[in-house]
Scaffold this motif. Structure first.
Motif, PDB file in Angstrom:
ATOM      1  N   UNK A 137       0.958  -1.232  -0.002  1.00  0.00           N
ATOM      2  CA  UNK A 137       0.167   0.027   0.103  1.00  0.00           C
ATOM      3  C   UNK A 137       0.740   1.415   0.101  1.00  0.00           C
ATOM      4  N   UNK A 138       1.854   1.089   0.668  1.00  0.00           N
ATOM      5  CA  UNK A 138       2.840   2.315   0.569  1.00  0.00           C
ATOM      6  C   UNK A 138       3.490   2.842  -0.823  1.00  0.00           C
ATOM      7  N   UNK A 139       3.889   1.675  -1.538  1.00  0.00           N
ATOM      8  CA  UNK A 139       4.317   2.101  -2.842  1.00  0.00           C
ATOM      9  C   UNK A 139       3.068   2.754  -3.666  1.00  0.00           C
ATOM     10  N   UNK A 140       1.826   2.241  -3.449  1.00  0.00           N
ATOM     11  CA  UNK A 140       0.660   2.785  -4.148  1.00  0.00           C
ATOM     12  C   UNK A 140       0.260   4.277  -3.687  1.00  0.00           C
ATOM     13  N   UNK A 141       0.439   4.466  -2.382  1.00  0.00           N
ATOM     14  CA  UNK A 141       0.508   5.821  -1.967  1.00  0.00           C
ATOM     15  C   UNK A 141       1.403   6.865  -2.362  1.00  0.00           C
ATOM     16  N   UNK A 142       2.752   6.181  -2.561  1.00  0.00           N
ATOM     17  CA  UNK A 142       3.623   7.437  -2.946  1.00  0.00           C
ATOM     18  C   UNK A 142       3.370   7.719  -4.573  1.00  0.00           C
ATOM     19  N   UNK A 143       2.971   6.451  -5.260  1.00  0.00           N
ATOM     20  CA  UNK A 143       2.730   6.781  -6.645  1.00  0.00           C
ATOM     21  C   UNK A 143       1.508   7.940  -6.746  1.00  0.00           C
ATOM     22  N   UNK A 144       0.359   7.527  -6.030  1.00  0.00           N
ATOM     23  CA  UNK A 144      -0.706   8.363  -6.037  1.00  0.00           C
ATOM     24  C   UNK A 144      -0.291   9.701  -5.502  1.00  0.00           C
ATOM     25  N   UNK A 145       0.760  10.036  -4.666  1.00  0.00           N
ATOM     26  CA  UNK A 145       0.909  11.356  -4.251  1.00  0.00           C
ATOM     27  C   UNK A 145       1.705  11.923  -5.415  1.00  0.00           C
ATOM     28  N   UNK A 146       2.611  11.300  -6.058  1.00  0.00           N
ATOM     29  CA  UNK A 146       3.276  11.907  -7.281  1.00  0.00           C
ATOM     30  C   UNK A 146       2.495  12.267  -8.255  1.00  0.00           C
ATOM     31  N   UNK A 147       1.465  11.372  -8.762  1.00  0.00           N
ATOM     32  CA  UNK A 147       0.479  11.727  -9.705  1.00  0.00           C
ATOM     33  C   UNK A 147      -0.341  12.604  -9.386  1.00  0.00           C
ATOM     34  N   UNK A 148      -0.564  12.715  -8.161  1.00  0.00           N
ATOM     35  CA  UNK A 148      -1.601  13.884  -7.935  1.00  0.00           C
ATOM     36  C   UNK A 148      -0.826  15.302  -7.899  1.00  0.00           C
ATOM     37  N   UNK A 149       0.302  15.552  -7.527  1.00  0.00           N
ATOM     38  CA  UNK A 149       1.472  16.599  -7.775  1.00  0.00           C
ATOM     39  C   UNK A 149       1.412  17.074  -8.894  1.00  0.00           C
ATOM     40  N   UNK A 150       1.854  16.098  -9.798  1.00  0.00           N
ATOM     41  CA  UNK A 150       1.989  16.314 -11.204  1.00  0.00           C
ATOM     42  C   UNK A 150       0.957  16.744 -11.957  1.00  0.00           C
ATOM     43  N   UNK A 151      -0.432  16.140 -11.804  1.00  0.00           N
ATOM     44  CA  UNK A 151      -1.468  16.446 -12.199  1.00  0.00           C
ATOM     45  C   UNK A 151      -1.983  17.922 -11.949  1.00  0.00           C
ATOM     46  N   UNK A 152      -2.029  18.210 -10.664  1.00  0.00           N
ATOM     47  CA  UNK A 152      -2.301  19.498 -10.265  1.00  0.00           C
ATOM     48  C   UNK A 152      -1.471  20.733 -10.743  1.00  0.00           C
ATOM     49  N   UNK A 153      -0.158  20.426 -10.511  1.00  0.00           N
ATOM     50  CA  UNK A 153       0.904  21.156 -11.289  1.00  0.00           C
ATOM     51  C   UNK A 153       0.575  21.525 -12.872  1.00  0.00           C
ATOM     52  N   UNK A 154       0.229  20.662 -13.423  1.00  0.00           N
ATOM     53  CA  UNK A 154      -0.123  20.638 -15.061  1.00  0.00           C
ATOM     54  C   UNK A 154      -1.602  21.669 -14.983  1.00  0.00           C
ATOM     55  N   UNK A 155      -2.498  21.185 -14.181  1.00  0.00           N
ATOM     56  CA  UNK A 155      -3.678  21.866 -14.477  1.00  0.00           C
ATOM     57  C   UNK A 155      -3.469  23.560 -13.850  1.00  0.00           C
ATOM     58  N   UNK A 156      -2.645  23.578 -12.923  1.00  0.00           N
ATOM     59  CA  UNK A 156      -2.272  25.048 -12.612  1.00  0.00           C
ATOM     60  C   UNK A 156      -1.615  25.765 -13.816  1.00  0.00           C
ATOM     61  N   UNK A 157      -0.468  25.147 -14.280  1.00  0.00           N
ATOM     62  CA  UNK A 157       0.377  25.780 -15.200  1.00  0.00           C
ATOM     63  C   UNK A 157      -0.464  26.182 -16.301  1.00  0.00           C
ATOM     64  N   UNK A 158      -1.364  25.379 -16.941  1.00  0.00           N
ATOM     65  CA  UNK A 158      -2.070  25.597 -18.162  1.00  0.00           C
ATOM     66  C   UNK A 158      -3.468  26.247 -17.975  1.00  0.00           C
ATOM     67  N   UNK A 159      -3.734  26.849 -16.672  1.00  0.00           N
ATOM     68  CA  UNK A 159      -4.529  27.593 -16.346  1.00  0.00           C
ATOM     69  C   UNK A 159      -5.951  26.984 -16.285  1.00  0.00           C
ATOM     70  N   UNK A 160      -5.889  25.624 -16.150  1.00  0.00           N
ATOM     71  CA  UNK A 160      -7.280  25.048 -15.886  1.00  0.00           C
ATOM     72  C   UNK A 160      -8.007  25.264 -14.664  1.00  0.00           C
TER      73      UNK A 160
END
Length: 266
Positions: A137-160
């Motif tokens: 579960x820890x590996x899944x949580x780490x990947x989920x955290x990284x994925x959420x960070x990248x996704x929110x950064x992209x949404x912010x960067x592109x003005x979504x």
């Protein structure tokens, strides 16, 4: 828009137009000639905060947290009696440090490293307990955290997603509401043993927490951008880095909780 993040909220330097001020005096001919003769300024000789500064300081704080967490996860056994003191001690010290750092008028990198180490103890211990119950579960949580960070950064960067005043106000109300809910749930759990996260709607509550923490990253990105735009001194990169680490730890814990609920029947 003024900052509503507890880390940045007390600092005028992270508000729009908050730091940089200019001399209103009309320059003389000698002043103009002196400015003309000076070499062009760059980020290296202006000592202003840059994105690279924020990234490097975030990496250093997160590195301390990660090393401490991995040490606890790898060296401590789930049945070891020292685990509980490490988890609760790390949580308490981390909370105290975060309050001191957030409300202090002085930037304190040393205390930020203490916070990172304490949170590492807490995160490492909690991760060990969850991973004992739900393997992987820890590996899944780490990947989920990284994925959420990248996704929110992209949404912010592109003005979504934009950190508008209305967005910030709604998010802060939701954040304080979720905090109040967490405290009440903890109190009820201690008294009666009933935990809202164990209810049929527990996964929905946990998913809300994940989404809330992820959207707070948007506020963090906006605060960093405004600080750079306002020409803050380089030392304020520590404050920006600390804010990002706080949100990332929160996001990771929320994702870990959600995954545990979803895997509860395994």
């Amino acid at each position: 828009m003024e900052s509503r993040n507890p880390v940045f909220g007390r600092s005028e330097q992270f508000s729009r137009g908050g730091y940089a001020t200019f001399d209103a005096r009309t320059p003389s001919a000698d002043d103009l000639q002196g400015m003309y003769d000076k070499p062009a300024a760059s980020w290296r000789n202006t000592d202003r905060m840059t994105l690279d500064d924020v990234i490097m300081r975030t990496a250093s704080l997160f590195g301390v947290l990660l090393v401490t967490a991995v040490a606890v996860f790898a060296l401590v056994e789930p049945s070891d009696p020292i685990l509980a003191p490490l988890v609760f001690g790390g949580a308490i010290v981390g909370l105290v440090m975060s309050l001191i750092i957030s409300f202090s008028k002085k930037i304190r990198p040393a205390l930020m490293f203490v916070y990172a180490a304490a949170e590492g103890l807490f995160v490492g211990g909690i991760s060990l307990l969850f991973n004992t119950l739900y393997d992987g579960i820890v590996a899944q949580a780490v990947l989920g955290t990284l994925g959420a960070f990248v996704a929110m950064l992209a949404l912010y960067k592109f003005g979504v997603v934009k950190a508008t005043p209305k967005f910030t106000k709604i998010l802060m109300i939701a954040g304080f509401g979720y905090l109040a809910f967490g405290l009440i749930n903890m109190l009820v759990s201690w008294i009666s043993g009933n935990n809202a996260y164990n209810s049929p709607l527990g996964w929905l509550i946990a998913a809300f927490g994940v989404g809330l923490a992820a959207f707070f990253l948007v506020l963090d990105f906006d605060f960093v951008e405004q600080g750079i735009r306002n020409g803050l001194p380089q030392e304020y990169a520590w404050t920006a880095a600390f804010g990002l680490v706080v949100t990332l730890v929160w996001l990771y814990i929320e994702i870990l909780r959600l995954l545990a609920i979803l895997r509860g029947d395994d």
